[in-house]
Write an enzyme that holds these catalytic residues in place. Sequence first.
Site, PDB file in Angstrom:
ATOM      1  N   GLY A 143     -17.668 -48.141  19.395  1.00 21.09           N
ATOM      2  CA  GLY A 143     -16.296 -48.333  19.856  1.00 21.09           C
ATOM      3  C   GLY A 143     -15.445 -47.079  19.720  1.00 21.09           C
ATOM      4  O   GLY A 143     -14.616 -46.781  20.592  1.00 21.09           O
ATOM      5  N   THR A 144     -15.624 -46.348  18.650  1.00 18.41           N
ATOM      6  CA  THR A 144     -14.816 -45.138  18.431  1.00 18.41           C
ATOM      7  C   THR A 144     -15.047 -44.145  19.561  1.00 18.41           C
ATOM      8  O   THR A 144     -14.100 -43.597  20.142  1.00 18.41           O
ATOM      9  CB  THR A 144     -15.184 -44.505  17.066  1.00 18.41           C
ATOM     10  OG1 THR A 144     -14.903 -45.476  16.051  1.00 18.41           O
ATOM     11  CG2 THR A 144     -14.402 -43.238  16.805  1.00 18.41           C
ATOM     12  N   GLN A 182     -13.320 -56.241  19.545  1.00 13.11           N
ATOM     13  CA  GLN A 182     -13.269 -57.442  18.697  1.00 13.11           C
ATOM     14  C   GLN A 182     -13.341 -58.732  19.509  1.00 13.11           C
ATOM     15  O   GLN A 182     -13.649 -59.782  18.971  1.00 13.11           O
ATOM     16  CB  GLN A 182     -11.999 -57.442  17.838  1.00 13.11           C
ATOM     17  CG  GLN A 182     -11.984 -56.388  16.742  1.00 13.11           C
ATOM     18  CD  GLN A 182     -12.997 -56.637  15.632  1.00 13.11           C
ATOM     19  OE1 GLN A 182     -13.597 -57.713  15.524  1.00 13.11           O
ATOM     20  NE2 GLN A 182     -13.204 -55.636  14.797  1.00 13.11           N
ATOM     21  N   THR A 230     -29.756 -37.952  24.313  1.00 11.14           N
ATOM     22  CA  THR A 230     -30.859 -38.912  24.472  1.00 11.14           C
ATOM     23  C   THR A 230     -30.434 -40.270  23.937  1.00 11.14           C
ATOM     24  O   THR A 230     -29.970 -40.383  22.798  1.00 11.14           O
ATOM     25  CB  THR A 230     -32.115 -38.415  23.731  1.00 11.14           C
ATOM     26  OG1 THR A 230     -32.445 -37.142  24.275  1.00 11.14           O
ATOM     27  CG2 THR A 230     -33.283 -39.374  23.902  1.00 11.14           C
ATOM     28  N   CYS A 250      -9.288 -47.287   4.941  1.00 19.46           N
ATOM     29  CA  CYS A 250      -9.698 -46.004   5.518  1.00 19.46           C
ATOM     30  C   CYS A 250     -11.063 -45.608   4.979  1.00 19.46           C
ATOM     31  O   CYS A 250     -11.615 -46.270   4.107  1.00 19.46           O
ATOM     32  CB  CYS A 250      -8.652 -44.930   5.298  1.00 19.46           C
ATOM     33  SG  CYS A 250      -7.803 -45.007   3.744  1.00 19.46           S
TER      34      CYS A 250
END
Length: 370
Positions: free
Chosen positions: A68-69, A167, A225, A314
């Site tokens: 997702g990041t 989410q 890859t 964090c």
Amino acid sequence: MIYLDYNASAPLRPCALEAMTAVFQKTGNPASGHAFGRCLRQVVDQARAQIAEAIQATPQQIIFTSGGTEGNNLAINGLKARVSQVFVGATEHDSVYSLEENMHLIPVNTQGLIEAATLDKCLEKASPPFLVSIMLANNETGVIQDLPPLVQQVQARGGIFHTDAVQALGKIAVDFKALGVDLMTLSAHKIGGPASIGALVVKESVPLSPLLKGGGQERGLRSGTLSVALATGFAQALLEAEAQRKEGTWHQNQHWHQWMENRLKDASPHTIVFGEKAPRLPNTTCVTMPDISHETQLMAFDLAGIGVSAGAACSSGKVKASPVLTQMGFPLEIAQTALRISSGWHTVEDEITQFVEVWKRISMKGKSLS
Ligand code: PLP
């Protein structure tokens, strides 16, 4: 031990593990022209087609990423040179705020929802093409945005719409076509697939530029890859998650969360369930334990063998007050007492009952713990 932190990462589904184990034993690179490569290419093509079908996209629209990041970074940074301005929801995941400048926040209301009038006001001076990024479901509160009208509003003004559906996937229907968005981010480990694989779903008309230069894999948009095993694990997890969602298995989680929220509100009149009046994911509750910091709560739950999380943790493991809740208009002192409980495919009712008992115990001990 009780795990109620599925929004951080869901346990790997056995079907995904089994499928990946078989593929990990294969040799080769899916981009190679020989038989080894062709065999892996077939496996990737199948995974891509399965994911595309599950979300009503075409296989060509699926760009595999490391999660997702990366998907959010690719969407925002890959378009920044092509757009005049970038508008993002005020309660997005940190990875959406990946531009340092030229980003405008779209405020949310006290339920965490973006209202059409607010969006309209933000876009008053926007000149096309511009980019808007609004998540489908929030990772901390589970609040679900009603995206289609917002998408229409943006596209009517000549804007490009990206959504982070990390989410939402597997928990509610995620239909790329019906949402009408131009780009959509997905991640496998939130649905019981492996970590480090996800996808950015991109309409062919979007003028996206790659962030990584190299071998030109993934239609030139994501060189490197591809891990065929991880892509296969992603597809298998999604197939199972979708089959279960369609069977209605989330109804029981939703019922447990509702029951839990009622018990926590009975236990203290000061309990706040964030986004309570908004549509929410069936697995997510974000709630205050009045007067007890989330750091203290997390330690107490950990000692009791229960894994939950504060709104935002964090990478250092330190707990900070959630900007999501402060953006919803809650004061810092309240945001600092918030806890997120998220369940999933392996949760059983007894775990929720035990959680409520421990919550009451910790809440009763109150400030003596702080
Ligand atoms: N977007 C949302 C809404 C998330 O909850 C997360 C993970 O916490 C991400 C993006 C990042 O996903 P990943 O962990 O796959 O990089």
